[in-house]
Design a protein around this motif. Structure first.
Motif, PDB file in Angstrom:
ATOM      1  N   ARG A   1      12.156   3.817  -7.907  1.00  0.00           N
ATOM      2  CA  ARG A   1      11.805   3.946  -7.566  1.00  0.00           C
ATOM      3  C   ARG A   1      10.840   5.173  -9.687  1.00  0.00           C
ATOM      4  O   ARG A   1      11.360   5.408 -10.000  1.00  0.00           O
ATOM      5  CB  ARG A   1      12.032   5.840  -7.395  1.00  0.00           C
TER       6      ARG A   1
ATOM      7  N   HIS B   1       1.020   1.004  -0.741  1.00  0.00           N
ATOM      8  CA  HIS B   1       2.344   1.694  -1.232  1.00  0.00           C
ATOM      9  C   HIS B   1       1.985   3.423  -0.708  1.00  0.00           C
ATOM     10  O   HIS B   1       0.936   4.018  -0.582  1.00  0.00           O
ATOM     11  CB  HIS B   1       2.336   2.328  -2.587  1.00  0.00           C
TER      12      HIS B   1
ATOM     13  N   GLU C   1       7.445   4.394  -4.232  1.00  0.00           N
ATOM     14  CA  GLU C   1       8.708   3.626  -4.168  1.00  0.00           C
ATOM     15  C   GLU C   1       7.609   2.097  -4.553  1.00  0.00           C
ATOM     16  O   GLU C   1       6.924   1.151  -3.827  1.00  0.00           O
ATOM     17  CB  GLU C   1       9.479   4.106  -3.042  1.00  0.00           C
TER      18      GLU C   1
ATOM     19  N   ASN D   1       8.127  -1.298  -3.171  1.00  0.00           N
ATOM     20  CA  ASN D   1       9.124  -1.735  -2.730  1.00  0.00           C
ATOM     21  C   ASN D   1       7.867  -2.847  -1.883  1.00  0.00           C
ATOM     22  O   ASN D   1       8.420  -3.199  -0.766  1.00  0.00           O
ATOM     23  CB  ASN D   1       9.412  -0.897  -1.484  1.00  0.00           C
TER      24      ASN D   1
END
Length: 563
Positions: A215, A236, A269, A271
Motif C-alpha cells: 500500500r 487502479h 493498493e 493489487n
C-alpha cells in the motif's frame, strides 16, 4: 524588479518540541540549467531540484526557515495551508504581510504546525516564481498518534507542475504589456518530468516502483499555475483520505480533479497484475473559449518482479477537458472525518454574512495602445467588482505601525452591482470593474463568518480555486446558478463538511464557507489560477486582535524586509 544572477539560500531548522531534538537543514534556491522538451534553459530551483525538496515534520513541531536571497528577482515564500496563528509576518505574500526579500538580503520565517496534519506545500509568492520554486510539506501525526487509515508501506510525493520553453519570470510582464492572456505552458510535469508522451522526455519520465500487495500513500500537489487537472492511474482505484492538511472520509474513485493550490492524500493498493501502468494528468478547463495547455503528462507505475514487459504502458481513461459533470461527481463526495480524534467545529450561529462575486473582466485600453484581449481590450478580474491593486508598502506593516494612506477599510460585504450573476447573456457594462486604491475588509475578532463565493458569467464562467491565507474553512454548501438565501441554506452540511484552505467555486455556481475569525492579522484571499490573480481576483481580510495577549499579533521580527 531586480535582475541579478545568483541563488537563494534557505536554512531549515525542525525543532521537535516533544523530544527536544533540533534538526538543521540547508536549502539553496538557485539558477539551475535544466533540459526539457529538447531545450535547455535556466530556472530558479531549490538545491538545484525541480520540484524543490520535501520538508518533513510532526504535528505540534516548529519549523524555522532562514531565506537568503541572492536570486534573479525579489522573492518571498508562502507556506500554503499553514494557519500561522498570530504570526502573519511568516505567511509570505508580497505587499500583504511583508515586503519582498531583495537580492542579497535575508528573512527568517517561523512556522508552528499546530492543527495541520497531512500534506501541504510551500511556494514562492512573488511574480511567477512559484512555477519552479515549490515543494511539499509532509506533516505526520503528533508523536504517539497514528494515521486514521491503514498505515502505508511507503509514501511518494506526486507534484503536478508545468514547463515553459521561454523564461517563466518574463511571462507576467509580457502579458501586462499586451493586456492579453499569458503564454501557455509547453508541457505539464509529474515530479518535474513532462513524461513518456513528450519529445525528448521518454527516458526522464518519473517512475514509481511498487511491490505487489503493498500500500502506497501518494501525497499529491497541484503546483500548476493556471489549470485544474484530472488525474488517474490505469487499472487502479484511488482512495482519497485527506485534502489540504485535513483528513477525509475515504473516497474510492477512478480519477480525481485537483485545482491549482490543492493537495490530496491518496492511498494506492498495488493489487493489479504486474506490469507497467501510466499515471496521467490533463487539464479540466471549463471556460468556453479560454486557451489552455491541451496536453497530457505521464509517469509510470512499475511493478517489481519478472514478467513480460509491455511495449507501451497501459493508459488510463480520463474525462474530457470540459467535463464539468465528472469534476462535480468527484468533488461532491468530500466529507470531513469528524471522529473523536479529528473532530469538526463548524460555526452553527453566524454573525457576519458576506457575499462575494468573482468575475473575469475587461478594461479599456489607452488611446495609444492596442490590447490583445477580447474586443481589443485588456483582461482584468475582480472580487465584488473590485480589482485588487498592490500597495507600495505591505498592508500588515501599515496596520501594525499605523501608517496612513496605504489601504482603505470599505471593501464591500455584498456585490455593489446586483444582477443575474450566471445568466447566459449579460449587459456589456458589467465587463468593467471598479479600479480603486487597495481596500481591506475588517472582521471583528472571534466573529463567526459565512462567506458565499458566487461565480459569475461575466465574460466567461470558469471553475475558480479560491485560497484563503491564515485559515482553514468548512465548505458547508455548494451549487450551480445563483445562491438562494432562503432555499440553499436548508441543504447545508453542518455535520461533517470538508475542512480545507482552497476550494473550487464551480463554473457559474457558488460555494458557502464558514469559519471563525480567531487568527488576527492581514490575510490574503485570491484565485489560485495565476492569470486571474495577476488580473486582480484578490482581496484582503483584516482580522482585528482580541482583548488579551494570547489573541494578539506577535511582534514583528527584527529582520522584516523593507520596501
Amino acid at each position: 524588479m531586480v535582475k541579478v544572477l545568483g541563488f537563494v539560500v534557505l536554512f531549515i531548522s525542525l525543532i521537535h518540541i516533544a523530544s527536544g531534538k533540533v534538526h538543521h537543514h540547508k536549502f539553496v534556491v538557485q539558477s539551475s540549467s535544466y533540459t526539457r522538451l529538447c531545450s535547455t534553459k535556466n530556472i530558479l530551483t531549490v538545491n538545484g531540484k525541480f520540484p524543490g525538496p520535501t520538508l518533513k515534520a510532526h504535528r505540534e513541531d516548529k519549523v524555522i526557515v532562514e531565506v537568503y536571497n541572492n536570486a534573479t528577482y525579489n522573492t518571498t515564500i508562502h507556506w500554503h495551508g499553514l494557519k500561522q496563528l498570530r504570526n502573519p509576518w511568516s505567511d509570505g505574500p508580497e505587499y500583504v504581510t511583508q515586503c519582498p526579500i531583495q537580492p542579497g538580503k535575508m528573512y527568517k520565517y517561523t512556522l508552528d504546525l499546530n492543527t495541520e496534519e497531512g500534506t501541504v506545500w510551500w511556494h514562492a509568492h512573488s511574480g511567477w516564481a512559484r512555477a519552479t520554486v515549490h515543494g511539499a510539506i509532509i506533516i505526520y501525526p503528533k508523536r504517539g498518534s497514528s494515521y486514521p487509515f491503514p498505515k502505508p508501506d511507503a509514501e511518494i510525493p506526486i507534484i503536478l507542475g508545468a514547463w515553459w520553453k521561454k523564461s517563466v519570470m518574463e511571462i507576467p510582464e509580457n502579458a501586462n504589456r499586451t493586456g492579453g492572456d499569458p503564454i501557455l505552458s509547453d508541457a505539464y510535469t509529474i515530479n518535474g518530468q513532462p513524461g513518456y508522451l513528450y519529445p525528448c522526455s521518454r527516458n526522464g519520465t518519473f517512475k514509481m516502483k511498487v511491490d505487489h500487495g503493498k500500500r502506497y500513500l501518494l501525497r499529491m500537489i497541484n503546483a500548476i499555475m493556471d489549470e485544474n487537472m484530472f488525474f488517474a492511474i490505469s487499472n487502479h482505484k484511488l482512495i482519497v483520505v485527506g485534502k489540504d492538511g485535513f483528513y477525509l472520509k475515504p473516497i474510492e474513485t477512478n480519477y480525481i480533479m485537483i485545482t491549482p493550490g490543492q493537495t490530496m492524500d491518496i492511498l494506492l493498493e498495488a493489487n493489479q497484475p504486474p506490469s507497467h501502468y501510466f499515471m496521467s494528468a490533463k487539464a479540466y478547463s471549463s471556460s468556453i473559449g479560454a486557451p489552455f495547455d491541451n496536453s497530457t503528462t505521464t509517469a509510470i507505475v512499475i511493478y517489481s518482479g519478472s514478467y513480460h514487459k509491455p511495449i507501451h504502458p497501459i493508459a488510463p481513461p480520463l474525462p474530457s477537458h470540459n467535463d464539468t459533470q465528472a469534476s462535480t461527481e468527484f468533488t461532491k463526495k468530500f466529507r470531513s472525518l469528524a471522529s473523536k480524534h479529528h473532530p469538526v467545529s463548524v460555526p452553527t450561529r453566524v454573525d457576519t454574512h458576506l457575499l462575494f462575486t468573482i468575475s473575469v473582466n475587461l478594461l479599456n485600453c489607452s488611446s495609444d495602445e492596442h490590447c490583445a484581449g477580447p474586443f481589443g481590450k485588456r483582461f482584468a478580474a475582480s472580487v465584488n467588482n473590485i480589482t485588487y491593486v498592490h500597495p507600495s508598502i505591505d498592508f500588515l506593516q501599515a496596520y501594525y505601525y499605523k501608517i496612513p494612506g496605504v489601504y482603505e477599510i470599505d471593501f464591500p460585504i455584498n456585490p455593489p452591482k446586483k444582477f443575474n450573476y450566471t445568466a447566459d447573456d449579460l449587459p456589456e457594462y458589467l465587463l468593467t470593474p471598479s479600479i480603486t486604491t487597495s481596500k481591506v475588509l475588517v472582521l471583528e475578532y472571534n466573529s463567526s463568518v459565512e462567506l458565499i463565493l458566487q461565480g459569475t458569467n461575466v465574460l466567461a464562467g470558469e471553475n475558480h480555486p479560491m485560497h484563503l491565507h491564515g485559515y482553514s474553512f468548512y465548505v458547508v454548501g455548494w451549487g450551480f446558478g445563483n445562491f438562494d438565501h432562503k432555499k440553499d441554506p436548508l441543504r447545508y452540511n453542518l455535520i461533517d463538511p470538508p475542512e480545507v484552505s482552497t476550494v473550487g467555486v464551480p463554473k457559474n455556481g457558488w460555494v458557502a464557507l464558514r469559519f471563525r475569525a480567531d487568527n488576527p492579522g492581514m490575510w490574503l484571499m485570491h484565485c489560485h489560477i495565476e492569470r486571474h490573480q495577476n488580473w486582480g481576483m484578490t482581496m484582503v481580510f483584516l482580522v482585528k486582535e482580541g482583548p488579551s495577549p494570547q489573541n494578539q499579533i506577535l511582534k514583528p521580527p527584527e529582520d522584516l524586509p523593507k520596501c
